[in-house]
Design a protein around this motif. Structure first.
Motif, PDB file in Angstrom:
ATOM      1  N   ALA A  11       0.830  -1.205   0.000  1.00 58.91           N
ATOM      2  CA  ALA A  11       0.000   0.000   0.000  1.00 58.91           C
ATOM      3  C   ALA A  11       0.864   1.254   0.000  1.00 58.91           C
ATOM      4  O   ALA A  11       0.548   2.249  -0.670  1.00 58.91           O
ATOM      5  CB  ALA A  11      -0.926  -0.013   1.220  1.00 58.91           C
ATOM      6  N   SER A  12       1.974   1.225   0.744  1.00 53.93           N
ATOM      7  CA  SER A  12       2.882   2.372   0.778  1.00 53.93           C
ATOM      8  C   SER A  12       3.483   2.624  -0.598  1.00 53.93           C
ATOM      9  O   SER A  12       3.580   3.775  -1.056  1.00 53.93           O
ATOM     10  CB  SER A  12       3.988   2.123   1.810  1.00 53.93           C
ATOM     11  N   ALA A  51       0.826   4.190  -2.844  1.00 54.17           N
ATOM     12  CA  ALA A  51       0.602   5.593  -2.518  1.00 54.17           C
ATOM     13  C   ALA A  51       1.707   6.463  -3.111  1.00 54.17           C
ATOM     14  O   ALA A  51       1.443   7.541  -3.668  1.00 54.17           O
ATOM     15  CB  ALA A  51       0.535   5.776  -1.002  1.00 54.17           C
ATOM     16  N   GLU A  52       2.953   5.989  -3.024  1.00 54.72           N
ATOM     17  CA  GLU A  52       4.049   6.760  -3.595  1.00 54.72           C
ATOM     18  C   GLU A  52       3.939   6.804  -5.121  1.00 54.72           C
ATOM     19  O   GLU A  52       4.201   7.847  -5.736  1.00 54.72           O
ATOM     20  CB  GLU A  52       5.389   6.145  -3.178  1.00 54.72           C
ATOM     21  N   ILE A  71       1.138   6.687  -6.852  1.00 55.24           N
ATOM     22  CA  ILE A  71       0.041   7.616  -7.193  1.00 55.24           C
ATOM     23  C   ILE A  71       0.546   9.046  -7.130  1.00 55.24           C
ATOM     24  O   ILE A  71       0.222   9.877  -7.999  1.00 55.24           O
ATOM     25  CB  ILE A  71      -1.140   7.395  -6.230  1.00 55.24           C
ATOM     26  N   GLY A  72       1.338   9.338  -6.089  1.00 56.99           N
ATOM     27  CA  GLY A  72       1.886  10.695  -5.984  1.00 56.99           C
ATOM     28  C   GLY A  72       2.739  11.069  -7.175  1.00 56.99           C
ATOM     29  O   GLY A  72       2.753  12.226  -7.614  1.00 56.99           O
ATOM     30  N   ALA A 100      -1.520  11.785  -1.364  1.00 53.16           N
ATOM     31  CA  ALA A 100      -0.850  10.516  -1.669  1.00 53.16           C
ATOM     32  C   ALA A 100       0.433  10.373  -0.860  1.00 53.16           C
ATOM     33  O   ALA A 100       0.711   9.316  -0.281  1.00 53.16           O
ATOM     34  CB  ALA A 100      -0.550  10.426  -3.158  1.00 53.16           C
ATOM     35  N   ALA A 158      -0.469   9.830   2.741  1.00 51.07           N
ATOM     36  CA  ALA A 158      -0.892   8.441   2.947  1.00 51.07           C
ATOM     37  C   ALA A 158       0.310   7.511   2.987  1.00 51.07           C
ATOM     38  O   ALA A 158       0.381   6.584   3.803  1.00 51.07           O
ATOM     39  CB  ALA A 158      -1.855   8.026   1.839  1.00 51.07           C
ATOM     40  N   LYS A 159       1.281   7.770   2.093  1.00 48.09           N
ATOM     41  CA  LYS A 159       2.493   6.954   2.087  1.00 48.09           C
ATOM     42  C   LYS A 159       3.223   7.043   3.433  1.00 48.09           C
ATOM     43  O   LYS A 159       3.657   6.032   3.994  1.00 48.09           O
ATOM     44  CB  LYS A 159       3.415   7.410   0.971  1.00 48.09           C
ATOM     45  N   LEU A 180       1.264   5.108   6.074  1.00 48.89           N
ATOM     46  CA  LEU A 180       1.415   3.668   5.889  1.00 48.89           C
ATOM     47  C   LEU A 180       2.807   3.195   6.295  1.00 48.89           C
ATOM     48  O   LEU A 180       2.962   2.121   6.889  1.00 48.89           O
ATOM     49  CB  LEU A 180       1.145   3.304   4.419  1.00 48.89           C
ATOM     50  N   THR A 240       7.769  -0.643  -4.104  1.00 51.97           N
ATOM     51  CA  THR A 240       7.823   0.678  -4.728  1.00 51.97           C
ATOM     52  C   THR A 240       8.608   0.630  -6.027  1.00 51.97           C
ATOM     53  O   THR A 240       8.246   1.281  -7.020  1.00 51.97           O
ATOM     54  CB  THR A 240       8.459   1.692  -3.758  1.00 51.97           C
TER      55      THR A 240
END
Length: 588
Positions: free
Chosen positions: A36-37, A40-41, A43-44, A93, A96-97, A100, A170
């Motif tokens: 999930a982390s 999120a990265e 998406i950013g 995003a 959130a990263k 997480l 990632t």
């Protein structure tokens, strides 16, 4: 048996897999948080595409297909890709990263503490189940170091594995984005990142070797220091403490050298990666701008993708190096656990509990330490309720007989009986609970009189402790201590005299009301007057408990009901006569 115990080789991969399998639920949570982390990265990063399009007025937007996908996703929920909204999404995003990653680190920290506890308890439990022979072969400091240092270092595999997983997920996402934007950049990132890893792999090997040396040196240093501190009084009394210092200093210097090598290798990894990434980036910028004529806005995003991807590859190598430097601590503590478990004596708890009513007997017992025979067809009878003394020189087998009676060793031939119950068929743990043991070297803790007598047994009351102290002839002097039962007696009982220490040790042996009291050279280190006082105390215990006392001093014969003089084993001697009316039973 745990997954770690079934390993067939000792690699960083097997260490990671083993520690994750040991805690599957927490591992699943950590993997999910790492994934999930990474998302999120990613998406950013993807949100930057429409932002760059807005900045370039959509003339030279990189990867218009991916940008269109982002804009379409926003349109589905009725949002327009404005500058403010895209910036807000990017901040959310990245926030959130961070959240997480914080949750991931929290779970990794909790898992690390749990792993340290479990490693320590596995070792402690294995040691408690090990037979006496295991302790004879193990330096005390090595086991102490395993519980204190190695368990802590090994448990840090968890948070470092979390970092590796997060970086790996990632990286996969970044490579996917890179292929969506430019397959050429994606391949260059993978190729040049791999080239960087290969060129710096020597630093990983250096860190791994330095970690192994630290583990071995810490184990040796702590073992040597523990032995030295145990003997510090005679060393200082003879002015010989300086003879211990060079060895400690040498190992400390070697440990320092290994730590410096690890620090240098770790620092060099980070320092060397930066110029390599900058060099690769400069080449790409020159080729794409000067040769291919790529617009600067598109190059900016491609350069960002390349830099992030290659940096993630480098980050994975750093995490791998970190894991390699500590994996030896896991293997070392596992070695200690395996060694203890291999020596488990598995005391019988399903047999009959012995009840000493008539006698303890050795019947035709043979015993040897390796190739050295100590007892041959030996017979001995220890009548219940009486004091039996074993006298003889050092090496005659007196302590061996005690170890056989207590079940610490098993005879090579013959058998030990409690009444008519063979010890082999008895509940060995139940039998030992009926024994009180006073060793030659009094072992007292830096704690209160109460703790030293009760041995931290919460079931024993102060009345039980006082009763044992009175029976051991220690009640009067304990009553005069400043805090009586709460008085701390110092390291190894150094605040007490030799006779007082011995009486506290006897009280410890009596506090659980044993059926058999074993005195193993218990008066050897005492002066004659103190020895006589302790022997009077022992004589007063006859009738209430069976006593087996061993010594090489004749004073014990004054209070004994039966005396057996033992000589070192002589192959030419006739077999022992168990019916000798003089009570003299030589070993052959």
């Amino acid at each position: 048996m745990s997954d770690l115990d079934t390993r067939t080789d000792r690699t960083t991969v097997s260490a990671i897999v083993g520690i994750l399998k040991q805690y599957p639920r927490r591992s699943v949570i950590l993997v999910a948080l790492a994934l999930a982390s990474g998302l999120a990265e990613g998406i950013g990063l993807v949100v930057l595409l429409p932002l760059l399009g807005l900045a370039a007025e959509a003339e030279t937007q990189p990867s218009p297909e991916l940008a269109a996908f982002v804009e379409g996703a926003l349109d589905v929920v009725g949002l327009s890709p404005t500058l403010g909204l895209l910036l807000a999404f990017m901040v959310l995003a990245l926030t959130a990263k961070a959240g997480l990653r914080l949750a991931s680190q929290w779970h990794a920290g909790a898992a690390s503490a749990l792993a340290a506890r479990d490693l320590r308890m596995r070792l402690i439990n294995a040691m408690m189940r090990a037979r006496w022979g295991f302790y004879v072969q193990q330096p005390t400091g090595r086991l102490s170091n395993a519980v204190a240092s190695e368990a802590m270092r090994a448990s840090s595999l968890f948070p470092r594995t979390t970092d590796l997983l997060a970086g790996g997920f990632t990286l996969v996402i970044y490579v996917g984005i890179a292929f969506a934007v430019s397959w050429q950049i994606a391949l260059l990132s993978i190729l040049l990142g791999s080239l960087m890893v290969v060129s710096l792999r020597r630093l990983v090997s250096i860190a791994r070797q330095a970690g192994r040396e630290q583990t071995a040196l810490l184990r040796s240093l702590i073992a040597r220091l523990t032995d030295g501190l145990y003997a510090i009084k005679p060393l200082k009394a003879m002015g010989r403490e300086d003879s211990l210092q060079p060895a400690l200093q040498r190992e400390t210097e070697e440990l320092n050298h290994a730590q410096r090598r690890q620090v240098v290798a770790t620092s060099a990894m980070g320092v060397a990666q930066e110029p390599l990434i900058a060099f690769f980036l400069a080449i790409i910028a020159y080729v794409f701008l000067s040769v291919l004529g790529l617009p600067f806005t598109e190059l900016l995003f491609l350069a960002l993708i390349f830099q992030r991807t290659v940096r993630k590859i480098g980050g994975l190598q750093k995490h791998w190096q970190s894991l390699a430097s500590i994996e030896s601590a896991l293997w070392s503590i596992e070695e200690s656990i395996d060694a203890a478990e291999a020596e488990a004596e598995a005391p019988k708890r399903h047999g009959r509990a012995p009840e000493l009513r008539e006698a303890v007997e050795l019947r035709e017992v043979d015993f040897a330490y390796g190739q050295t025979r100590v007892l041959g067809a030996y017979n001995l009878r220890i009548p219940a309720g009486e004091l039996t003394a074993l006298l003889g020189p050092s090496g005659a087998g007196k302590t061996t007989i005690v170890d056989l009676v207590t079940g610490l060793y098993r005879p090579d031939a013959g058998e030990v009986y409690v009444d008519d119950l063979p010890l082999e068929q008895a509940d060995l743990h139940a039998w030992r609970e009926r024994i009180g043991y006073v060793p030659q070297e009094v072992v007292l803790f830096h704690d209160s009189v109460r703790a030293n007598v009760a041995m931290y047994d919460d079931e024993l009351t102060d009345e039980d402790v006082w009763e044992a102290l009175e029976a051991a002839g220690a009640g009067d002097f304990v009553a005069t201590l400043p805090e009586q039962l709460d008085t701390v007696i110092g390291e190894h009982g150094t605040r007490l005299s030799g006779g007082q220490r011995q009486r506290v040790s006897i009280a410890r042996a009596l506090v659980r009301r044993p059926q058999l009291l074993v005195l193993d050279e218990a008066t050897t280190a005492l002066d004659p007057e103190t020895e006589q006082a302790v022997l009077r105390t022992v004589r007063g215990l006859r009738g209430s408990v069976t006593i087996l006392a061993i010594s090489h001093q004749p004073a014990l014969t004054q209070v004994a009901d039966h005396v057996h003089r033992i000589a070192p084993l002589d192959p030419q001697a006739p077999p022992p006569d168990a019916t000798d009316p003089a009570g003299v039973t030589p070993a052959r």
